[in-house]
Write an enzyme that holds these catalytic residues in place. Structure first.
Site, PDB file in Angstrom:
ATOM      1  N   SER A   1       0.824  -1.217   0.000  1.00 34.06           N
ATOM      2  CA  SER A   1       0.000   0.000   0.000  1.00 34.06           C
ATOM      3  C   SER A   1       0.851   1.257   0.000  1.00 34.06           C
ATOM      4  CB  SER A   1      -0.865   0.035   1.262  1.00 34.06           C
ATOM      5  OG  SER A   1      -1.693  -1.080   1.319  1.00 34.06           O
TER       6      SER A   1
ATOM      7  N   HIS B   1      -1.188  -2.583  -7.089  1.00 31.92           N
ATOM      8  CA  HIS B   1      -1.908  -2.267  -5.849  1.00 31.92           C
ATOM      9  C   HIS B   1      -3.410  -2.380  -6.070  1.00 31.92           C
ATOM     10  CE1 HIS B   1      -3.033   0.802  -2.567  1.00 31.92           C
ATOM     11  NE2 HIS B   1      -2.886  -0.388  -2.032  1.00 31.92           N
TER      12      HIS B   1
ATOM     13  N   GLU C   1      -3.690   0.186  -9.052  1.00 31.45           N
ATOM     14  CA  GLU C   1      -2.610   1.137  -9.322  1.00 31.45           C
ATOM     15  C   GLU C   1      -1.395   0.317  -9.753  1.00 31.45           C
ATOM     16  OE1 GLU C   1      -3.494   4.771  -6.164  1.00 31.45           O
ATOM     17  OE2 GLU C   1      -2.320   3.079  -5.475  1.00 31.45           O
TER      18      GLU C   1
ATOM     19  N   ASN D   1      -3.780   6.012  -1.439  1.00 32.26           N
ATOM     20  CA  ASN D   1      -3.458   6.047   0.001  1.00 32.26           C
ATOM     21  C   ASN D   1      -2.801   7.355   0.430  1.00 32.26           C
ATOM     22  OD1 ASN D   1      -4.658   3.679   0.645  1.00 32.26           O
ATOM     23  ND2 ASN D   1      -2.850   2.439   0.208  1.00 32.26           N
TER      24      ASN D   1
HETATM   25  P1  NAD Z   1      -3.814  -9.456   6.230  1.00 32.26           P
HETATM   26  O1  NAD Z   1      -3.319  -9.229   7.602  1.00 32.26           O
HETATM   27  O2  NAD Z   1      -5.254  -9.793   6.019  1.00 32.26           O
HETATM   28  O3  NAD Z   1      -2.972 -10.621   5.500  1.00 32.26           O
HETATM   29  C1  NAD Z   1      -1.580 -10.666   5.479  1.00 32.26           C
HETATM   30  C2  NAD Z   1      -1.176 -12.114   5.266  1.00 32.26           C
HETATM   31  O4  NAD Z   1       0.234 -12.174   5.058  1.00 32.26           O
HETATM   32  C3  NAD Z   1      -1.493 -12.993   6.487  1.00 32.26           C
HETATM   33  O5  NAD Z   1      -2.265 -14.110   6.081  1.00 32.26           O
HETATM   34  C4  NAD Z   1      -0.102 -13.394   6.985  1.00 32.26           C
HETATM   35  O6  NAD Z   1      -0.076 -14.676   7.580  1.00 32.26           O
HETATM   36  C5  NAD Z   1       0.685 -13.366   5.672  1.00 32.26           C
HETATM   37  N1  NAD Z   1       2.130 -13.339   5.861  1.00 32.26           N
HETATM   38  C6  NAD Z   1       2.851 -12.638   6.769  1.00 32.26           C
HETATM   39  N2  NAD Z   1       4.170 -12.929   6.635  1.00 32.26           N
HETATM   40  C7  NAD Z   1       4.275 -13.811   5.597  1.00 32.26           C
HETATM   41  C8  NAD Z   1       5.370 -14.473   4.971  1.00 32.26           C
HETATM   42  N3  NAD Z   1       6.624 -14.302   5.391  1.00 32.26           N
HETATM   43  N4  NAD Z   1       5.111 -15.310   3.951  1.00 32.26           N
HETATM   44  C9  NAD Z   1       3.854 -15.502   3.507  1.00 32.26           C
HETATM   45  N5  NAD Z   1       2.776 -14.903   4.069  1.00 32.26           N
HETATM   46  C10 NAD Z   1       2.982 -14.069   5.099  1.00 32.26           C
HETATM   47  O7  NAD Z   1      -3.414  -8.152   5.407  1.00 32.26           O
HETATM   48  P2  NAD Z   1      -4.039  -7.609   4.036  1.00 32.26           P
HETATM   49  O8  NAD Z   1      -5.053  -6.579   4.345  1.00 32.26           O
HETATM   50  O9  NAD Z   1      -4.377  -8.773   3.161  1.00 32.26           O
HETATM   51  O10 NAD Z   1      -2.782  -6.818   3.431  1.00 32.26           O
HETATM   52  C11 NAD Z   1      -1.766  -7.482   2.706  1.00 32.26           C
HETATM   53  C12 NAD Z   1      -1.020  -6.484   1.841  1.00 32.26           C
HETATM   54  O11 NAD Z   1      -1.962  -5.828   0.969  1.00 32.26           O
HETATM   55  C13 NAD Z   1      -0.320  -5.386   2.629  1.00 32.26           C
HETATM   56  O12 NAD Z   1       0.860  -5.030   1.957  1.00 32.26           O
HETATM   57  C14 NAD Z   1      -1.330  -4.236   2.567  1.00 32.26           C
HETATM   58  O13 NAD Z   1      -0.740  -2.981   2.733  1.00 32.26           O
HETATM   59  C15 NAD Z   1      -1.856  -4.424   1.158  1.00 32.26           C
HETATM   60  N6  NAD Z   1      -3.176  -3.840   0.901  1.00 32.26           N
HETATM   61  C16 NAD Z   1      -4.150  -3.891   1.853  1.00 32.26           C
HETATM   62  C17 NAD Z   1      -5.402  -3.333   1.580  1.00 32.26           C
HETATM   63  C18 NAD Z   1      -6.514  -3.393   2.581  1.00 32.26           C
HETATM   64  O14 NAD Z   1      -7.520  -2.688   2.418  1.00 32.26           O
HETATM   65  N7  NAD Z   1      -6.411  -4.201   3.622  1.00 32.26           N
HETATM   66  C19 NAD Z   1      -5.639  -2.739   0.329  1.00 32.26           C
HETATM   67  C20 NAD Z   1      -4.604  -2.727  -0.632  1.00 32.26           C
HETATM   68  C21 NAD Z   1      -3.378  -3.276  -0.327  1.00 32.26           C
END
Ligand code: NAD
Length: 285
Positions: A120, A141, A153, A191
């Site tokens: 993000s 993204h 994005e 963001n």
């Molecule tokens: P989340 O907490 O739901 O999921 C993250 C996952 O990553 C978890 O299942 C965790 O176990 C896994 N993980 C952590 N370390 C790991 C590793 N070493 N190897 C493999 N898996 C691993 O978080 P999310 O909301 O899905 O966010 C994930 C990414 O997407 C982040 O970079 C976040 O910034 C980005 N993002 C989030 C949103 C949102 O609205 N939540 C929107 C766009 C982008």
């Protein structure tokens, strides 16, 4: 460049699962992994539940559900992704974790594999520099919930090649998304604008400007937002919101980007929002 026919997804949380579901619905085969096989399997179960829900609501047929499900496979580690033409990383928003993951992906995957990050806010150039293939590293993204949100994005790092950019841009369109292009600046487009607004809502709450419910109602009814800012922060994940604010603060260096202490306190308490069952609001499983 090799055509993208199937993909790997790293991280089976809310975003990784959304990306896997959307890619599979668009006809791509998907291998999805997480810290271990069980977590990856839990993610796939969550996708199956969502798809079953859509069958109940007559949004998709039972046949479509089966087809989409059959295209998604949970795997135990990134070694299973070695031959994927494209790997999309969607693990926790933490710079050192992502740099380590990209080092490992770089060592594991075929030289032709494109490595994309769904970060993000973290610099794509810095993620690319952790690999020996910076020209094949790019930001992709997506937005939450991925199946419903049209935007992607696409972010070129300093060294990202045009061939990588074009392949990923085309893939985003094949997934049914609308790509926009952002320079590699902290927070990219959405963001940079959105998360400071959510952070400001936390400050307003902390300073007693209004209740949680009234802050949300005010922005829904007064600005036409589909969700109030505190509901949206819960939906995104308060840990993710905090991580993004920290990157904006560090990279842009201005006090106006400092994270709200209340937001930080909620994250410390483990009140991470909807995914944790509690944030500004409480949620049933
Ligand atoms: P989340 O907490 O739901 O999921 C993250 C996952 O990553 C978890 O299942 C965790 O176990 C896994 N993980 C952590 N370390 C790991 C590793 N070493 N190897 C493999 N898996 C691993 O978080 P999310 O909301 O899905 O966010 C994930 C990414 O997407 C982040 O970079 C976040 O910034 C980005 N993002 C989030 C949103 C949102 O609205 N939540 C929107 C766009 C982008």
């Amino acid at each position: 460049m090799k055509q993208i026919t199937y993909i790997g997804v790293v991280g089976a949380g809310q975003m990784g699962c959304g990306i896997a579901q959307t890619a599979a619905s668009a006809g791509f085969n998907v291998l999805i992994t997480d810290r271990d096989l069980n977590t990856a399997r839990s993610g796939v179960e969550m996708i199956e539940k969502r798809l079953s829900n859509q069958v109940t609501r007559e949004k998709i047929s039972e046949k479509q559900r089966q087809e989409v499900t059959s295209r998604i496979e949970a795997v135990g580690n990134i070694h299973a992704l070695a031959d994927c033409p494209l790997v999309i990383e969607a693990a926790t928003e933490n710079q050192s974790l992502k740099l380590e993951l990209f080092r490992q992906l770089d060592q594991t995957c075929q030289p032709a594999t494109i490595l994309a990050s769904n970060t993000s806010s973290i610099s794509i150039t810095s993620i690319a520099a952790a690999t020996e293939r910076p020209e094949k590293v790019i930001g992709m993204h997506f937005f939450n919930p991925v199946p419903a949100m049209a935007l992607v994005e696409v972010i070129k790092g300093l060294a990202t090649s045009s061939a990588t950019f074009e392949a990923v841009h085309e893939f985003a369109e094949q997934m049914g998304k609308t790509p926009v292009v952002s320079h590699d600046k902290a927070g990219f487009i959405v963001n940079r604008l959105l998360i400071p607004m959510l952070n400001e809502a936390c400050f307003a709450l902390e300073e007693g400007v209004a209740s949680i419910e009234d802050i949300d109602s005010a922005m829904q009814l007064g600005c036409g937002h589909p969700m109030g800012p505190l509901t949206l922060a819960d939906f995104i994940g308060l840990d993710t919101c905090l991580a993004i604010m920290e990157v904006l603060h560090t990279e842009l260096g201005e006090d106006k980007y400092r994270p709200s202490p209340l937001l930080r306190q909620y994250v410390t308490a483990g009140w991470l929002g909807r995914k944790a069952g509690r944030g500004f609001y409480r949620y049933n499983s």
